[in-house]
Scaffold this motif. Sequence first.
Motif, PDB file in Angstrom:
ATOM      1  N   ILE A 120       0.833  -1.208   0.000  1.00 14.54           N
ATOM      2  CA  ILE A 120       0.000   0.000   0.000  1.00 14.54           C
ATOM      3  C   ILE A 120       0.863   1.251   0.000  1.00 14.54           C
ATOM      4  CG2 ILE A 120      -1.625   1.353   1.407  1.00 14.54           C
ATOM      5  CD1 ILE A 120      -2.907  -1.372   2.199  1.00 14.54           C
ATOM      6  N   ILE A 121       1.914   1.252   0.808  1.00 17.43           N
ATOM      7  CA  ILE A 121       2.819   2.411   0.859  1.00 17.43           C
ATOM      8  C   ILE A 121       3.467   2.628  -0.510  1.00 17.43           C
ATOM      9  CG2 ILE A 121       5.020   3.233   1.813  1.00 17.43           C
ATOM     10  CD1 ILE A 121       4.106   1.941   4.488  1.00 17.43           C
ATOM     11  N   ILE A 162       0.816   4.068  -2.952  1.00 18.72           N
ATOM     12  CA  ILE A 162       0.547   5.467  -2.615  1.00 18.72           C
ATOM     13  C   ILE A 162       1.712   6.340  -3.063  1.00 18.72           C
ATOM     14  CG2 ILE A 162       0.289   7.107  -0.701  1.00 18.72           C
ATOM     15  CD1 ILE A 162      -1.367   4.922   0.728  1.00 18.72           C
ATOM     16  N   GLY A 163       2.934   5.897  -2.807  1.00 15.38           N
ATOM     17  CA  GLY A 163       4.112   6.656  -3.219  1.00 15.38           C
ATOM     18  C   GLY A 163       4.182   6.842  -4.725  1.00 15.38           C
ATOM     19  N   TYR A 197       1.655   6.753  -6.795  1.00 19.29           N
ATOM     20  CA  TYR A 197       0.556   7.649  -7.162  1.00 19.29           C
ATOM     21  C   TYR A 197       0.941   9.108  -6.902  1.00 19.29           C
ATOM     22  CZ  TYR A 197      -3.842  10.093  -7.244  1.00 19.29           C
ATOM     23  OH  TYR A 197      -4.823  11.005  -7.527  1.00 19.29           O
ATOM     24  N   ILE A 198       1.554   9.369  -5.753  1.00 19.88           N
ATOM     25  CA  ILE A 198       1.942  10.747  -5.426  1.00 19.88           C
ATOM     26  C   ILE A 198       2.940  11.283  -6.444  1.00 19.88           C
ATOM     27  CG2 ILE A 198       3.230  12.145  -3.746  1.00 19.88           C
ATOM     28  CD1 ILE A 198       1.886  10.423  -1.543  1.00 19.88           C
TER      29      ILE A 198
END
Length: 113
Positions: free
Chosen positions: A99-100, A103-104, A106-107
């Motif tokens: 998940i991290i 998310i990273g 995506y950012i």
Amino acid sequence: MKEYKYIFLLHILLALYSMSGIASKYVAQQEFLSVSFLFLYGIVAAALFLYAIFWQQIIKKLPLVTAYANKAVTVVWGIVWGILYFNEKITFMKIIGAIIIIIGVYIVVSSGE
């Protein structure tokens, strides 16, 4: 919108790249220079060759930062392949790590918009 097409193609390419790890693990289990060793080693070499060629084409179309940030997804693919091919157990920490990573990525990818 055109960039998303290349990001999708990049993820297919990264899945191929991560699959070379599967063949590598099987190569390590074979007797050195046996027929199965050479066959599996050939698969690894072919996958890495195709990856290198198509990686060059992808980075022509995407910003380098975007392409490299997406390479982190190979860790997620590694978790998937470990479960499917090697009966590895999925743990809470692996899920959190995946998940991290997502998310990273995506950012980094969305920060240019």
